[in-house]
Design an enzyme around this catalytic site. Structure first.
Site, PDB file in Angstrom:
ATOM      1  N   GLY A  14      12.872  52.095  38.470  1.00 50.23           N
ATOM      2  CA  GLY A  14      12.983  53.302  37.664  1.00 50.23           C
ATOM      3  C   GLY A  14      12.619  54.507  38.518  1.00 50.23           C
ATOM      4  N   ALA A  16       9.700  56.083  39.202  1.00 51.06           N
ATOM      5  CA  ALA A  16       8.564  55.968  40.126  1.00 51.06           C
ATOM      6  C   ALA A  16       8.916  55.058  41.296  1.00 51.06           C
ATOM      7  CB  ALA A  16       7.331  55.443  39.388  1.00 51.06           C
ATOM      8  N   HIS A  43      14.265  51.906  32.117  1.00 49.39           N
ATOM      9  CA  HIS A  43      13.804  52.609  30.914  1.00 49.39           C
ATOM     10  C   HIS A  43      13.567  54.094  31.176  1.00 49.39           C
ATOM     11  CE1 HIS A  43      12.559  52.736  26.823  1.00 49.39           C
ATOM     12  NE2 HIS A  43      11.318  53.099  27.097  1.00 49.39           N
ATOM     13  N   SER A  44      13.432  54.497  32.423  1.00 49.88           N
ATOM     14  CA  SER A  44      13.314  55.930  32.742  1.00 49.88           C
ATOM     15  C   SER A  44      14.498  56.712  32.195  1.00 49.88           C
ATOM     16  CB  SER A  44      13.234  56.130  34.255  1.00 49.88           C
ATOM     17  OG  SER A  44      12.088  55.548  34.813  1.00 49.88           O
ATOM     18  N   HIS A 257       3.870  57.839  19.433  1.00 48.97           N
ATOM     19  CA  HIS A 257       4.662  59.073  19.419  1.00 48.97           C
ATOM     20  C   HIS A 257       4.944  59.470  17.973  1.00 48.97           C
ATOM     21  CE1 HIS A 257       7.873  61.950  20.162  1.00 48.97           C
ATOM     22  NE2 HIS A 257       7.628  61.870  21.460  1.00 48.97           N
ATOM     23  N   ARG A 273      10.633  69.300  18.354  1.00 47.75           N
ATOM     24  CA  ARG A 273       9.567  70.162  17.853  1.00 47.75           C
ATOM     25  C   ARG A 273       9.290  71.321  18.801  1.00 47.75           C
ATOM     26  NH1 ARG A 273       5.175  66.710  18.118  1.00 47.75           N
ATOM     27  NH2 ARG A 273       6.479  65.063  18.985  1.00 47.75           N
ATOM     28  N   SER A 410       4.213  62.487  31.755  1.00 47.14           N
ATOM     29  CA  SER A 410       4.462  61.167  32.341  1.00 47.14           C
ATOM     30  C   SER A 410       5.780  61.138  33.097  1.00 47.14           C
ATOM     31  CB  SER A 410       4.470  60.077  31.267  1.00 47.14           C
ATOM     32  OG  SER A 410       5.600  60.198  30.433  1.00 47.14           O
TER      33      SER A 410
END
Length: 631
Positions: A14, A16, A43-44, A257, A273, A410
């Site tokens: 990913g 990182a 998943h990134s 979340h 938001r 993150s």
């Protein structure tokens, strides 16, 4: 057994993992990345909203700087982070955002002139400066004093990952996808690589490396309701924990979340938001200002999730066959904004929920999302316990997030830590050699091969991996959620004890050794149960509330007794982790105090004056006075 050698082995491809790989490959080292899926499906790619960096280009970010970003991060962590690491992150983030822009990331850009923005559902006009035209734009995110979240519509993760994957091709990084690391190879002192299973053939291979990086993301799949993909099962953390030498840090720190969709649990970004969306209850009443008058929907994620759950507990949730939920309203943002800057949200809602967010409310509720805990590393990304083992991204407890991470921090951490840790790995490779002991390789291979053999051949085994997973999910959802208490946590610990014991007797229903998802799950479940136990047991022992760890029976943030980090070791043959504790941070650039949102009582600590001294800057008397005042 096939043996493959690299200077650097990256377990995980990913953001990182690939950013570290690029840094090492640029320095001339041979790098191999392992991935369960093709890298661009990591998943990134699911990360939507953006990356925080104090660029100060947008008018609503005017005057922003790394000092303000650093302060927001420390407050967001509820003073649970390593402030030395948070400082490294805040100072480096602006450099990295510009760097990836140079590599090709198509950031949204500032357009000079008057624009209509939204805050709390209400429009306001602001004029973007002429001299900032064309620079990287930013949107609002929770817990921040300034707009600093750089974004590419709501597909930031996908955009940056595509760019980094192209950089891996440019620097000839070897990508071995459809592979799953099952165990680390080590000699008790040095990490030597990993035993890896080919998901197509079932063949076990030894990947040897002078340095090994774990960048496998989070372990959200220990919960049933999670925004995490099915591949986020904690494989990297399991491999490290199973050595008995490498501890997990702050495993009790689990983020929920606020806006997981119902019933799919797919995330809709905090950017909704940040761009002006609001949360409504069953009466379509906007309730967050009643709880958090200043920040409202843009308080930190732990606070918003708690407030939502409190509101549902009052009977003000919307009834549904899938449980009570609340509404997210972005209708007022308009069709153009939703179909451009929130286009992935639009696609998710229309394709998976049958809801058109241009006209309809979006059903949402707090959902497990992120793991602040992970493989404990020092500030250089080097794991505790084994030389040559590193970790970065969500798989690591670096630890810049403490007990709650801010949205956008993150995703930025993946490339900021990737660059920073990558440089440290290059330094390590330039000055380190290792003896690849055949005995260590054979031991690791034998251990994995024996586990597979036992599950496929033994007639005495009878436990189902799927049943164990389902019982783990129920235990974590019922007892280790947003609100926690001693009775429920003890029940979780006791149940997980039972499941861990039962996991020694897993029997596969199928016998295929090649492509076989059942084998993948069966090999993971014992380790997933251990990660769940580290989470539950750490939460039981931590008798305070801090960030996302909320104890109803211990509602105070207790700096006097719990201003520390949990380290969970799992020794071979033990039924529970051994918990140890270390100092949260080597020094306090910002002394513990009020976050400015979330409320709650604080039991203050008496911080020694030397702890208020930033190396190279001397003692800050003003901060010392602030600490005494807070006490």
């Amino acid at each position: 057994m096939q043996i493959i050698y690299s200077d650097l082995l990256c377990i995980g491809a990913g953001l990182a993992g690939e950013r570290v790989a690029v840094e090492a490959a640029k320095a001339g080292f041979n790098v191999t990345c392992l991935s369960i899926v093709p890298p661009r499906r990591s998943h990134s790619s699911a990360a939507q909203g953006g990356m925080q960096a104090a660029l100060g280009n947008a008018i609503m970010g005017d005057g922003d700087c790394p000092d303000i970003h650093f302060a927001d991060t420390v407050k967001g962590s509820d003073w649970g982070c390593d402030q030395e690491v948070a400082r490294i992150f805040a100072d480096t983030a602006p450099i990295v955002m510009r760097e990836v822009a140079h590599w090709g990331v198509p950031w949204n850009r500032v357009e000079a002139g008057v624009h209509t923005y939204y805050k709390g559902g209400k429009p306001f006009d602001a004029e973007e400066k002429r001299d900032k035209h064309g620079l990287i734009h930013a949107r609002a995110f929770g817990g921040t004093a300034k707009w600093r979240t750089c974004y590419t519509a709501d597909g930031t993760g996908r955009s940056v990952l595509n760019t980094l994957d192209s950089m891996c091709l440019r620097y000839e990084v070897g990508i071995h996808d459809r592979t799953q690391a099952e165990a680390l190879i080590h000699d008790g002192e040095n990490c030597l690589g990993a035993i890896v299973r080919c998901l197509k053939t079932g063949e076990l291979k030894a990947y040897l490396a002078t340095a090994t990086l774990i960048a496998t993301g989070g372990y959200g799949r220990i919960y049933r309701a999670t925004t995490n993909a099915v591949i986020c099962d904690g494989g990297g953390q399991i491999a490290a924990l199973d050595t008995g030498l490498v501890p997990m840090g702050n495993m009790e720190a689990i983020q929920f979340h606020p806006t997981g969709t119902v019933p799919t649990d797919i995330l809709v970004t905090e950017g909704c938001r940040g761009d002006g969306g609001t949360l409504l209850d069953v009466n379509e009443y906007r309730f967050m200002p009643d709880y958090e008058p200043e920040k409202a929907e843009l308080a930190s994620r732990d606070v918003v999730s708690r407030r939502m759950q409190e509101h549902i507990r009052k009977g003000l949730g919307v009834k549904s066959p899938y449980g009570d939920h609340l509404w997210l309203d972005i209708r007022h943002l308009g069709e153009k904004h939703i179909t451009t800057k929130l286009r992935e949200v639009y696609d998710i809602c229309t394709n998976f929920l049958g809801v058109n967010p241009i006209h309809d409310l979006i059903p949402v509720r707090p959902t497990q999302h992120y793991s602040m805990g992970g493989i404990r590393t020092n500030k250089d990304g080097a794991a505790y316990g084994l030389k040559g083992l590193f970790s970065a991204g969500e798989s690591a407890c670096w630890d810049m997030h403490g007990f709650n991470r801010l949205g956008g921090n993150s995703l930025a951490e993946t490339v900021v830590a990737g660059r920073y840790v990558g440089k440290k790995i290059v330094e390590f490779l330039q000055g380190h050699t290792v003896d690849f002991k055949q005995s260590a390789i054979n031991d690791a291979h034998t251990k994995v091969a024996a586990r597979i053999m036992e599950m496929t051949k033994s007639s005495s085994k009878q436990e189902s991996a799927i049943q164990l997973r389902d019982e783990m999910h129920s235990t974590m959802m019922d007892n280790v959620g947003i609100f926690r208490n001693g009775k429920d946590l003890q029940a979780a610990v006791d149940k997980l004890d039972e499941l861990i014991d039962r996991s020694k007797s897993i029997k596969l229903q199928g016998t295929a050794i090649g492509f076989n998802p059942e084998i993948s799950l069966a090999l993971r479940i014992p380790g997933m149960l251990k990660l769940a136990q580290c989470t539950a047991y750490g939460a039981l022992m931590r008798t305070e509330s801090r960030g996302a760890h909320t104890r109803e029976d211990f509602p105070e943030r207790n700096d006097k007794e719990w201003l520390n980090r949990t380290l969970a070791y799992w020794k071979d043959g033990e039924t529970r982790p051994e918990l140890k504790y270390e100092e949260t941070t080597p020094y306090f650039e910002i002394p513990p105090g009020e976050r400015g949102y979330g409320g709650g009582k604080i039991i203050a600590a008496d911080i020694p004056e030397e702890k208020l001294q930033v190396p190279g800057k001397g003692t800050d008397k003003k901060k010392a006075k602030q600490t005494k005042k807070a006490s």
